[in-house]
Scaffold this active site. Sequence first.
Site, PDB file in Angstrom:
ATOM      1  N   TYR A  43      -2.120   0.246  10.366  1.00 60.67           N
ATOM      2  CA  TYR A  43      -2.341  -0.520   9.130  1.00 60.67           C
ATOM      3  C   TYR A  43      -1.138  -0.349   8.193  1.00 60.67           C
ATOM      4  O   TYR A  43      -0.568  -1.322   7.682  1.00 60.67           O
ATOM      5  CB  TYR A  43      -3.621  -0.063   8.434  1.00 60.67           C
ATOM      6  CG  TYR A  43      -3.681  -0.461   6.979  1.00 60.67           C
ATOM      7  CD1 TYR A  43      -3.888  -1.790   6.616  1.00 60.67           C
ATOM      8  CD2 TYR A  43      -3.508   0.486   5.968  1.00 60.67           C
ATOM      9  CE1 TYR A  43      -3.906  -2.166   5.276  1.00 60.67           C
ATOM     10  CE2 TYR A  43      -3.541   0.124   4.634  1.00 60.67           C
ATOM     11  CZ  TYR A  43      -3.734  -1.208   4.289  1.00 60.67           C
ATOM     12  OH  TYR A  43      -3.756  -1.567   2.964  1.00 60.67           O
ATOM     13  N   LYS A  54       1.906  -3.118   6.724  1.00 61.26           N
ATOM     14  CA  LYS A  54       2.330  -3.297   5.328  1.00 61.26           C
ATOM     15  C   LYS A  54       3.846  -3.083   5.208  1.00 61.26           C
ATOM     16  O   LYS A  54       4.548  -3.837   4.518  1.00 61.26           O
ATOM     17  CB  LYS A  54       1.585  -2.332   4.408  1.00 61.26           C
ATOM     18  CG  LYS A  54       0.102  -2.661   4.224  1.00 61.26           C
ATOM     19  CD  LYS A  54      -0.106  -3.966   3.490  1.00 61.26           C
ATOM     20  CE  LYS A  54      -1.560  -4.192   3.098  1.00 61.26           C
ATOM     21  NZ  LYS A  54      -1.777  -5.523   2.489  1.00 61.26           N
ATOM     22  N   SER A  96       0.834  -1.201   0.000  1.00 57.19           N
ATOM     23  CA  SER A  96       0.000   0.000   0.000  1.00 57.19           C
ATOM     24  C   SER A  96       0.868   1.251   0.000  1.00 57.19           C
ATOM     25  O   SER A  96       1.981   1.256   0.548  1.00 57.19           O
ATOM     26  CB  SER A  96      -0.884  -0.004   1.253  1.00 57.19           C
ATOM     27  OG  SER A  96      -1.452   1.265   1.482  1.00 57.19           O
TER      28      SER A  96
END
Length: 352
Positions: free
Chosen positions: A159, A163, A134
Site C-alpha cells: 500500500y 503511494k 500517506s
Amino acid sequence: MAEKVLVTGGAGYIGSHCVVELIEAGYQPVVVDNYSNAVRDGGEGNVAESIRRIEKILNTSIEFHELDLLDRPGLEALFKKHSFSAVMHFAGLKAVGESVEQPLRYYRVNLTASMNLLEVMQAHKVHNLVFSSSATVYGDPQHLPIDEQHPVGACTNPYGKTKYFIEEMIKDHCKAEKGWNAVLLRYFNPIGAHSSGQIGEDPQGIPNNLMPYVAQVAVGRRPFLNVFGNDYETVDGTGVRDYIHVVDLAKGHIAALKKLKDNCGCKVYNLGTGKGYSVLQMVKAMEKASGKEINYKNAPRREGDIASCYADPRLAEKELGWKAAFDLERMCEDLWRWQSMNPTGFTNGIPS
C-alpha cells in the site's frame, strides 16, 4: 461562477469530509466513487449515502457519479462534460494488511487508476492536482518527528509503495510539463468525524484501522480489540501514531487547493499534529469519550507495522497557513458521536 473541483473517491471517509469543506469554501465539487469504501443510499438515485447526508447537512445538491478510475472511457466522458479547475485524488485501495496479502491487486488498481487520471487530465488541460498520499511513504522512521526531507521509498508494505510510486509519477510529470501544479499531502492517522454525527468512517467488513475498531468495541459491535504488539520500544510497548482530526485534514486540502493558485509546481506537505499517542493511550481516551469499558487482548505484531510514527507539520503551517486545531479529546468525542448515532454505520439510514 464557482470553480468545479473533481473529487475522486469522494464518498469515502476522507473524501466526504473534504466535499463538506469544499462546499463551505465556495467550490463546486463533482464527486466520483466506485463504492469500494462507500455505501449506496438504497434509493433510486444511485447516490452514495455519505453524499446524500452531506446534501441534507448543507441543504444543497451535489453532482455524483458512480465511476471506477479503471474505466478510462467513463473518465474521458466526465472530463468532456465538465471544465474542472482542479482535481482532488483520494480514490484507491487503502488497507495495509490487505496489501501485503494482495500486492498485485493494489499495484494494478492504485497505479492504473492514477495513470488514467493523470493522462485524462493532461488531455483535457486540467493541470492542478491535490493528491492524497500517506506517511507510509517514509517507511520505518530514521528520525522523529518526520519532516518532509525524511527519506522516502523504503516502504514496509505494498500500500505504501503504491503511494510512493504515484508521488514519483506526479513529480516526474510536473517536471516534464511546466504548467502543472500538484500538492502531495502525506497524512498521518485521520480519526474523528463531522460534528453533526451524520458522516464518519464506516469500514466495509472488519476495520483495518485502530480507532474505528475501538469505536465498534465501545458500541458493542465487536467483543474486544486485538492490540498487535506490546513489546515495541514505546511508552507502554504498543505502537505510537500521530492522530489527526479528519476535519482538520479536510481543511488542509482547501489550503492545498489555494496553494495551487501560486503556480507552485510540485509541493509536498505532512498533515499531522506532531504528537504521538500509543494504542493504549487511544483506548483510554475512547473509554473517557464513550463512558464504556473497552476490552482488549494482546496479539502478535502485524507484518509491516512500525513502532512509532509522528509528524513534523511545521512546513504546512509556514507555507499553507494550516495547523491542526482539534485535540485528542475532541477527536474521540466526535468519533463516539458518529459511532453511537450510527452503530451499524451508514446502513441504517439517516439517524434522528
